[in-house]
Write a protein that holds these residues in place. Structure first.
Motif, PDB file in Angstrom:
ATOM      1  N   SER A 150       9.761   4.984 -12.596  1.00 10.82           N
ATOM      2  CA  SER A 150       9.616   6.369 -13.027  1.00 10.82           C
ATOM      3  C   SER A 150       8.596   6.460 -14.163  1.00 10.82           C
ATOM      4  O   SER A 150       8.259   5.460 -14.802  1.00 10.82           O
ATOM      5  N   LEU A 151       8.124   7.672 -14.417  1.00 11.93           N
ATOM      6  CA  LEU A 151       7.197   7.869 -15.526  1.00 11.93           C
ATOM      7  C   LEU A 151       7.874   7.541 -16.849  1.00 11.93           C
ATOM      8  O   LEU A 151       7.254   6.954 -17.745  1.00 11.93           O
ATOM      9  N   ALA A 211       2.542   3.959  -3.989  1.00 10.60           N
ATOM     10  CA  ALA A 211       1.729   5.104  -3.575  1.00 10.60           C
ATOM     11  C   ALA A 211       1.224   4.937  -2.148  1.00 10.60           C
ATOM     12  O   ALA A 211       1.123   5.912  -1.401  1.00 10.60           O
ATOM     13  N   ARG A 212       0.897   3.717  -1.764  1.00 12.34           N
ATOM     14  CA  ARG A 212       0.406   3.490  -0.403  1.00 12.34           C
ATOM     15  C   ARG A 212       1.500   3.746   0.629  1.00 12.34           C
ATOM     16  O   ARG A 212       1.207   4.088   1.775  1.00 12.34           O
ATOM     17  N   ARG A 213       2.758   3.565   0.221  1.00 10.90           N
ATOM     18  CA  ARG A 213       3.856   3.788   1.158  1.00 10.90           C
ATOM     19  C   ARG A 213       4.280   5.257   1.215  1.00 10.90           C
ATOM     20  O   ARG A 213       4.973   5.661   2.126  1.00 10.90           O
ATOM     21  N   GLU A 214       3.850   6.042   0.217  1.00  7.04           N
ATOM     22  CA  GLU A 214       4.277   7.433   0.138  1.00  7.04           C
ATOM     23  C   GLU A 214       3.239   8.337   0.787  1.00  7.04           C
ATOM     24  O   GLU A 214       2.055   8.014   0.850  1.00  7.04           O
ATOM     25  N   ARG A 215       3.714   9.488   1.246  1.00  8.61           N
ATOM     26  CA  ARG A 215       2.814  10.472   1.826  1.00  8.61           C
ATOM     27  C   ARG A 215       2.507  11.550   0.788  1.00  8.61           C
ATOM     28  O   ARG A 215       3.367  11.971   0.043  1.00  8.61           O
ATOM     29  N   GLY A 216       1.270  11.975   0.751  1.00  8.78           N
ATOM     30  CA  GLY A 216       0.879  13.024  -0.168  1.00  8.78           C
ATOM     31  C   GLY A 216       1.371  14.370   0.312  1.00  8.78           C
ATOM     32  O   GLY A 216       1.846  14.525   1.429  1.00  8.78           O
ATOM     33  N   GLY A 217       1.240  15.380  -0.510  1.00 11.71           N
ATOM     34  CA  GLY A 217       1.663  16.716  -0.122  1.00 11.71           C
ATOM     35  C   GLY A 217       1.769  17.619  -1.316  1.00 11.71           C
ATOM     36  O   GLY A 217       1.348  17.266  -2.422  1.00 11.71           O
ATOM     37  N   GLY A 259       6.214  16.131  -4.782  1.00 13.25           N
ATOM     38  CA  GLY A 259       6.606  14.731  -4.827  1.00 13.25           C
ATOM     39  C   GLY A 259       5.463  13.754  -4.765  1.00 13.25           C
ATOM     40  O   GLY A 259       5.501  12.793  -4.004  1.00 13.25           O
ATOM     41  N   GLY A 260       4.410  13.989  -5.567  1.00  9.51           N
ATOM     42  CA  GLY A 260       3.297  13.047  -5.612  1.00  9.51           C
ATOM     43  C   GLY A 260       3.711  11.733  -6.233  1.00  9.51           C
ATOM     44  O   GLY A 260       4.746  11.628  -6.899  1.00  9.51           O
ATOM     45  N   PRO A 261       2.913  10.687  -6.037  1.00  6.48           N
ATOM     46  CA  PRO A 261       3.297   9.357  -6.531  1.00  6.48           C
ATOM     47  C   PRO A 261       3.318   9.265  -8.053  1.00  6.48           C
ATOM     48  O   PRO A 261       2.548   9.937  -8.745  1.00  6.48           O
ATOM     49  N   ASP A 290       0.503  15.863  -5.745  1.00  8.20           N
ATOM     50  CA  ASP A 290       1.179  17.112  -5.414  1.00  8.20           C
ATOM     51  C   ASP A 290       0.579  18.233  -6.264  1.00  8.20           C
ATOM     52  O   ASP A 290      -0.281  18.006  -7.117  1.00  8.20           O
ATOM     53  N   ASP A 291       1.023  19.456  -6.020  1.00  9.14           N
ATOM     54  CA  ASP A 291       0.435  20.598  -6.717  1.00  9.14           C
ATOM     55  C   ASP A 291       0.595  20.492  -8.229  1.00  9.14           C
ATOM     56  O   ASP A 291      -0.301  20.866  -8.995  1.00  9.14           O
ATOM     57  N   ARG A 292       1.750  20.017  -8.674  1.00  8.22           N
ATOM     58  CA  ARG A 292       1.956  19.876 -10.121  1.00  8.22           C
ATOM     59  C   ARG A 292       0.950  18.911 -10.723  1.00  8.22           C
ATOM     60  O   ARG A 292       0.372  19.161 -11.788  1.00  8.22           O
ATOM     61  N   GLN A 293       0.732  17.788 -10.047  1.00 13.16           N
ATOM     62  CA  GLN A 293      -0.210  16.795 -10.551  1.00 13.16           C
ATOM     63  C   GLN A 293      -1.647  17.305 -10.506  1.00 13.16           C
ATOM     64  O   GLN A 293      -2.426  17.070 -11.431  1.00 13.16           O
TER      65      GLN A 293
END
Length: 560
Positions: free
Chosen positions: A405-406, A437-443, A446-448, A472-475
């Protein structure tokens, strides 16, 4: 001027309510009705989803406080309805002193009139009120019975006052009926105290115990969201303590009653503290209480009802080893219990043992994804105090590998900087986050964590490289905010994309968010010297969304 007249101003209301509730209160001004001014308070009704009753207390130098029976106000918040009533008072500030003077005059007139009545006239007035007010009649009947030492009647009245059935229309007491029931319970507590004061403390002890048992059984079927019934029950418990202090019942019998009541599964409300009875119990009674609690704890080691009184008794005795042993019987997998043991030992000056328990907790909970962060903080703080920076880094590294986590990244960074090894730790941590991040999908959501970490480090170039197809939009919004001055063209592209996505949602919060994005778009155009393009863009958007009147109002207020 308004402050001198009513004791507060708009800034006070805004500070109490917060900006959001204050703004919403502005929209409720037309819904305020029935403003009633007293000597030190004002009351009104605010019509919204329901008709909400509001009361503001004008505390003079102490400022202002408010109460409202809306859901938000019942949580002790200074809600928009309180704001609306406060603003209404400020609008009528010149008339308030006259109305307060009138309220004082009415009170004084009533007092003078009552004082002028003869005994027979007063009796006639009381009889008239008793005939019309059943609750008043019951209270006076109870006081009369107590004064005559009519214990049978007193018992019957206390039983009636604590009986929930008249209020339980559907098998339980609803929120709206809880305050009425609470008033009856409070009257029962007053009667018990009166018995003690009249020299009948022993009888008060027995009656209080009956009441406590009945209330404990009834509480589970009451919607006591405001806690008013709980407060009244606490008054009954206090009356029992007071009566015991005068009557001095047998310590062993009192100990058995206390433990039996606390451990009764049907008791949902009365949190009796054995230490409140310490003077009456004496050494022998406290020992008996501890013995009975220990026996119950052996039968149910994890029972909270058993553990709480034992903790209180051990704490009072100052027996640190017994407290450690008690906690060690039921160690929480989050490490919270290890931490409590460490804190107990440290408070006793046994710091080495305290750290050993904290380290044991870290080892035994190492495989848990969730571990109480306070335990990790405790151990790392002790390591820092003793110059063991490498150990603190190791703990933070282990937690980061599990949590990803951050917050864990920030804690690792802080520890590694203190240990002068952040460069190496950062490279390893980012490599771990890159794999995630490589395993996660963008959108859009829920960005990495990788991007959050780069942004938190201020590594904007790397964050831009990683953001495409992942953020993600927040990022994206955070990245644009941080890059607005250095890369206005890049930031503008992000903001325009976010504006398009923000057109569809409705509601105040969505409109405020859209206005904020448009302000950012304007800043980028100004930095690029393309203000005319922004003017055309904004005009097109306003035409497109012109039917959303609230949005247009918010844009106007923001100068857009």
């Amino acid at each position: 001027m308004a402050r001198k007249v009513v004791g507060f101003d708009e800034d006070d209301l805004r500070a109490l309510a917060g900006a959001r509730s204050f703004e919403r209160g502005l929209g409720c001004l037309d819904a305020v009705s029935g403003l009633e001014v007293g000597e030190g308070s004002v009351a009104a009704v605010v019509h919204g989803t329901d008709a909400y009753e509001v009361e503001l207390t004008l505390g003079g130098e102490e400022g202002i406080s408010g109460w409202c029976d809306c859901p938000y106000g019942r949580e002790a918040n200074f809600c928009k309805h309180c704001v609306a009533v406060g603003l209404t008072v400020l609008r009528r500030a010149k008339a308030i002193p006259h109305q307060q003077a009138a309220a004082r005059a009415r009170s004084s007139t009533l007092e003078a009139w009552l004082s002028s009545l003869s005994r027979d006239e007063l009796l006639a007035l009381v009889r008239e009120q008793v005939a019309e007010d059943r609750e008043l009649r019951r209270r006076l009947e109870l006081r009369a019975a107590a004064a005559r030492s009519d214990l049978g009647t007193v018992r019957d009245r206390i039983v009636a006052l604590t009986d929930p059935r008249p209020f339980a229309r559907y098998g339980y007491i609803e929120y709206g009926d809880a305050s009425g029931y609470a008033r009856q319970v409070a009257e029962a507590a007053s009667a018990l105290r009166a018995l003690t004061a009249d020299g009948q403390a022993a009888q008060a002890v027995g009656l209080a115990e009956e009441a406590i048992r009945a209330l404990g059984e009834a509480y589970g079927e009451i919607d006591d969201s405001d806690g008013v019934v709980g407060e009244a029950v606490a008054a009954v418990a206090e009356a029992h303590v007071e009566a015991c202090g005068v009557a001095r019942p047998d310590p062993d019998r009192l100990a058995e009653w206390l433990v039996g009541t606390v451990l009764d599964d049907s008791n949902d409300v009365t949190d009796l503290d054995p230490l409140d009875y310490a003077d009456v119990l004496g050494p022998s009674g406290l020992a008996r209480t501890r013995q009975l609690t220990a026996e119950a704890l052996r039968r149910r080691p994890s029972g909270w009802a058993e553990r709480y009184p034992m903790e209180r008794l051990i704490k009072a005795a100052g027996d640190v080893d017994a407290m450690v042993a008690l906690h060690a019987q039921d160690l929480d997998p989050s490490g919270a219990t290890h931490l409590r043991i460490a804190e107990e030992l440290e408070s006793a000056g046994r710091v080495d043992e305290a750290l050993a328990w904290a380290e044991r907790g870290l080892r035994e909970c190492a495989a848990e994804t969730y571990i109480d962060g306070r335990l990790v903080d405790y151990a790392c703080a002790r390591y820092a105090q003793t110059g063991r920076a490498a150990d603190a880094v190791a703990v933070r590294r282990d937690r980061f590998r599990l949590e990803r986590s951050l917050a864990a990244y920030r804690q690792l960074r802080s520890a590694a900087r203190a240990g002068d090894c952040w460069e190496a730790e950062r490279a390893a941590a980012l490599a771990t986050l890159e794999k995630d991040a490589r395993r996660e999908r963008g959108g859009r959501y829920g960005g990495p964590v990788l991007i959050d970490a780069l942004l938190d480090d201020g590594d904007l170039d790397a964050a831009w490289q990683e953001a495409a197809g992942r953020a993600d939009d927040r990022q994206w919004g955070r990245l644009a905010d941080l890059s607005r001055e250095t890369h206005p063209t890049w930031a503008l592209g992000v903001y325009l994309r976010l504006v398009e996505r923000s057109k569809e949602p409705t509601g105040d919060r969505a409109y405020e968010h859209l206005a904020g994005l448009l302000l950012a778009v304007r800043d980028c155009h100004r930095a690029l010297g393309t203000e005319d393009a922004f003017t055309l863009f904004l005009a097109d958007l306003r035409r497109e969304l012109k039917r959303r009147r609230k949005l247009m109002s918010i844009l106007d207020r923001q100068g857009l």
